[in-house]
Motif scaffolding. Sequence first.
Motif, PDB file in Angstrom:
ATOM      1  N   SER A  42       0.844  -1.190   0.000  1.00 25.84           N
ATOM      2  CA  SER A  42       0.000   0.000   0.000  1.00 25.84           C
ATOM      3  C   SER A  42       0.881   1.242   0.000  1.00 25.84           C
ATOM      4  N   ALA A  43       0.513   2.229  -0.815  1.00 26.18           N
ATOM      5  CA  ALA A  43       1.349   3.436  -0.915  1.00 26.18           C
ATOM      6  C   ALA A  43       0.504   4.631  -1.335  1.00 26.18           C
ATOM      7  N   PRO A  44       0.884   5.832  -0.877  1.00 26.17           N
ATOM      8  CA  PRO A  44       0.222   7.046  -1.368  1.00 26.17           C
ATOM      9  C   PRO A  44       0.627   7.292  -2.810  1.00 26.17           C
ATOM     10  N   ALA A  45      -0.227   7.967  -3.566  1.00 28.91           N
ATOM     11  CA  ALA A  45       0.058   8.187  -4.979  1.00 28.91           C
ATOM     12  C   ALA A  45      -0.575   9.490  -5.442  1.00 28.91           C
ATOM     13  N   ARG A  46      -0.226   9.874  -6.662  1.00 27.06           N
ATOM     14  CA  ARG A  46      -0.766  11.092  -7.266  1.00 27.06           C
ATOM     15  C   ARG A  46      -0.855  10.877  -8.765  1.00 27.06           C
ATOM     16  N   VAL A  47      -1.690  11.664  -9.403  1.00 24.19           N
ATOM     17  CA  VAL A  47      -1.814  11.602 -10.863  1.00 24.19           C
ATOM     18  C   VAL A  47      -0.962  12.711 -11.469  1.00 24.19           C
ATOM     19  N   ASP A  48      -0.194  12.366 -12.485  1.00 25.76           N
ATOM     20  CA  ASP A  48       0.638  13.369 -13.150  1.00 25.76           C
ATOM     21  C   ASP A  48       0.822  12.967 -14.610  1.00 25.76           C
ATOM     22  N   PHE A  49       1.322  13.906 -15.410  1.00 28.76           N
ATOM     23  CA  PHE A  49       1.606  13.624 -16.808  1.00 28.76           C
ATOM     24  C   PHE A  49       2.959  12.931 -16.937  1.00 28.76           C
ATOM     25  N   ARG A  50       3.072  12.100 -17.958  1.00 27.27           N
ATOM     26  CA  ARG A  50       4.392  11.603 -18.324  1.00 27.27           C
ATOM     27  C   ARG A  50       5.268  12.791 -18.720  1.00 27.27           C
ATOM     28  N   ALA A  51       6.563  12.694 -18.459  1.00 33.12           N
ATOM     29  CA  ALA A  51       7.461  13.829 -18.714  1.00 33.12           C
ATOM     30  C   ALA A  51       7.406  14.279 -20.165  1.00 33.12           C
ATOM     31  N   GLN A  52       7.368  13.332 -21.114  1.00 33.44           N
ATOM     32  CA  GLN A  52       7.392  13.697 -22.523  1.00 33.44           C
ATOM     33  C   GLN A  52       6.064  14.251 -23.003  1.00 33.44           C
ATOM     34  N   ALA A  53       5.038  14.217 -22.145  1.00 31.67           N
ATOM     35  CA  ALA A  53       3.710  14.692 -22.550  1.00 31.67           C
ATOM     36  C   ALA A  53       3.454  16.127 -22.118  1.00 31.67           C
ATOM     37  N   VAL A  54       4.450  16.780 -21.550  1.00 34.73           N
ATOM     38  CA  VAL A  54       4.309  18.167 -21.083  1.00 34.73           C
ATOM     39  C   VAL A  54       5.160  19.081 -21.963  1.00 34.73           C
ATOM     40  N   SER A  55       4.586  20.185 -22.398  1.00 37.46           N
ATOM     41  CA  SER A  55       5.315  21.132 -23.231  1.00 37.46           C
ATOM     42  C   SER A  55       4.934  22.552 -22.828  1.00 37.46           C
ATOM     43  N   THR A  56       5.665  23.513 -23.370  1.00 37.86           N
ATOM     44  CA  THR A  56       5.365  24.920 -23.112  1.00 37.86           C
ATOM     45  C   THR A  56       5.010  25.607 -24.425  1.00 37.86           C
ATOM     46  N   ALA A  57       4.168  26.612 -24.315  1.00 33.30           N
ATOM     47  CA  ALA A  57       3.841  27.460 -25.465  1.00 33.30           C
ATOM     48  C   ALA A  57       4.275  28.869 -25.122  1.00 33.30           C
ATOM     49  N   GLY A  58       4.977  29.503 -26.050  1.00 31.85           N
ATOM     50  CA  GLY A  58       5.481  30.850 -25.774  1.00 31.85           C
ATOM     51  C   GLY A  58       5.526  31.692 -27.029  1.00 31.85           C
ATOM     52  N   THR A  59       6.243  32.795 -26.933  1.00 33.65           N
ATOM     53  CA  THR A  59       6.348  33.730 -28.049  1.00 33.65           C
ATOM     54  C   THR A  59       7.813  34.015 -28.343  1.00 33.65           C
ATOM     55  N   VAL A  60       8.125  34.232 -29.618  1.00 35.56           N
ATOM     56  CA  VAL A  60       9.510  34.503 -30.001  1.00 35.56           C
ATOM     57  C   VAL A  60       9.833  35.990 -29.948  1.00 35.56           C
ATOM     58  N   VAL A  61       8.818  36.843 -29.725  1.00 33.18           N
ATOM     59  CA  VAL A  61       9.055  38.291 -29.699  1.00 33.18           C
ATOM     60  C   VAL A  61       8.552  38.881 -28.379  1.00 33.18           C
ATOM     61  N   ALA A  62       9.095  40.011 -28.035  1.00 32.47           N
ATOM     62  CA  ALA A  62       8.609  40.739 -26.858  1.00 32.47           C
ATOM     63  C   ALA A  62       7.286  41.419 -27.191  1.00 32.47           C
ATOM     64  N   GLY A  63       6.473  41.593 -26.182  1.00 25.76           N
ATOM     65  CA  GLY A  63       5.189  42.263 -26.416  1.00 25.76           C
ATOM     66  C   GLY A  63       4.397  42.383 -25.132  1.00 25.76           C
ATOM     67  N   ARG A  64       3.122  42.765 -25.287  1.00 25.33           N
ATOM     68  CA  ARG A  64       2.232  42.895 -24.147  1.00 25.33           C
ATOM     69  C   ARG A  64       0.978  42.051 -24.411  1.00 25.33           C
ATOM     70  N   VAL A  65       0.569  41.279 -23.405  1.00 28.53           N
ATOM     71  CA  VAL A  65      -0.583  40.393 -23.555  1.00 28.53           C
ATOM     72  C   VAL A  65      -1.861  41.235 -23.590  1.00 28.53           C
ATOM     73  N   SER A  66      -2.591  41.138 -24.695  1.00 31.09           N
ATOM     74  CA  SER A  66      -3.835  41.904 -24.813  1.00 31.09           C
ATOM     75  C   SER A  66      -5.067  41.056 -24.520  1.00 31.09           C
ATOM     76  N   LYS A  67      -4.922  39.701 -24.650  1.00 34.71           N
ATOM     77  CA  LYS A  67      -6.067  38.845 -24.380  1.00 34.71           C
ATOM     78  C   LYS A  67      -5.614  37.424 -24.061  1.00 34.71           C
ATOM     79  N   ILE A  68      -6.248  36.822 -23.040  1.00 35.43           N
ATOM     80  CA  ILE A  68      -6.045  35.412 -22.719  1.00 35.43           C
ATOM     81  C   ILE A  68      -7.286  34.647 -23.174  1.00 35.43           C
ATOM     82  N   HIS A  69      -7.099  33.592 -23.969  1.00 34.43           N
ATOM     83  CA  HIS A  69      -8.233  32.868 -24.537  1.00 34.43           C
ATOM     84  C   HIS A  69      -8.601  31.599 -23.770  1.00 34.43           C
ATOM     85  N   VAL A  70      -7.762  31.152 -22.832  1.00 36.86           N
ATOM     86  CA  VAL A  70      -7.993  29.870 -22.148  1.00 36.86           C
ATOM     87  C   VAL A  70      -7.865  30.043 -20.645  1.00 36.86           C
ATOM     88  N   GLN A  71      -8.328  29.034 -19.918  1.00 36.04           N
ATOM     89  CA  GLN A  71      -8.184  28.987 -18.467  1.00 36.04           C
ATOM     90  C   GLN A  71      -7.492  27.690 -18.077  1.00 36.04           C
TER      91      GLN A  71
END
Length: 328
Positions: free
Chosen positions: A25-54
């Motif tokens: 018996s052991a405590p556990a947690r749900v998580d993503f596989r390491a290769q299934a996580v990524s980041t989304a970003g921007t290649v240029v500087a700027g100012r965020v005018s709108k967020i479309h997701v939560q």
Amino acid sequence: MLRPESLPYIKIQEIQPEAFAGAISAPARVDFRAQAVSTAGTVVAGRVSKIHVQIGDRIKADAPLATLASVEAAQMRSDYDRAAAELARAEDHLRRQLEMQRTGVGLEIERVEAETQLKQARTELARSQDFLNLLGDGKATEVIVRAPMDSMVLKAHVSTGAAVAGGSPLFDLGEPSAAWIIADVFEKDLLLVEIGAKAIIELASLPEPILGHVVAESAAIQTELRRASVFIEPDDPKIPLRPGMYARVSIEASTPNRIILPTTAVLIKDGRETVVYLEVAPGRFQMRPVQIGAAREGMTPILKGLAGGERVVISGALLIDSEAALLL
């Protein structure tokens, strides 16, 4: 040497390997596989005018995540337009030089120079095109950051109105179908865990336990807790798992050909070391450190330290070592 009057209270058994089926018996947690996580970003500087997701939204590939206003983006698009116009001029210039040579009034050096200018113009346009491909769609100063894959929004690094630098991560994304259960198993129990072993998983968000199986084990041990990660996949891939869920797992531990002793045979020495006592001659006993697994129904598997044919004190060991404590 044990006093003769204590011998009737000592029970000794010659041990042999046998099967032992138990559960860890052991405590556990749900998580993503390491290769299934990524980041989304921007290649240029700027100012965020709108967020479309939560956070927690499940989104499709190419779905908009955020819109930015960027002077750099406008400059890059302007550079591309300029490079395209320069290429058109270079192509026209080379055509004129070739026509002049054909009629006998052109100079070879001018034709070579025109060809060089055309190569440079093509290189500059290709470079500008690569930048625009990285930039994404939008017009003028607008930059729309989009999801690279079907995913779940795990974390937002920005909010509306925030200024961001080029190359900054804006969102962490995870692939919804690539979640698994990570159980924290004590180091001493790892030898009882086999790849493919069945597991019962209890999740607070689900009314009934679900079934799964062990697919991998971590090679690293958490130094302070002396635990390692055991990775479990649900048997039903349609089970709705969300990273961050807490769980408790029971992993089947089938250990063929192990030494199995009554729990009364194992003592704790100095508060941490587990030992048993062996009879080495009539009335003479020797302490032996052992490594044990998880006890079940009054029986304890011995992972290391004993071999078949040895005679072990299975009852009354405390009479031999009054300073030890019984393993309960």
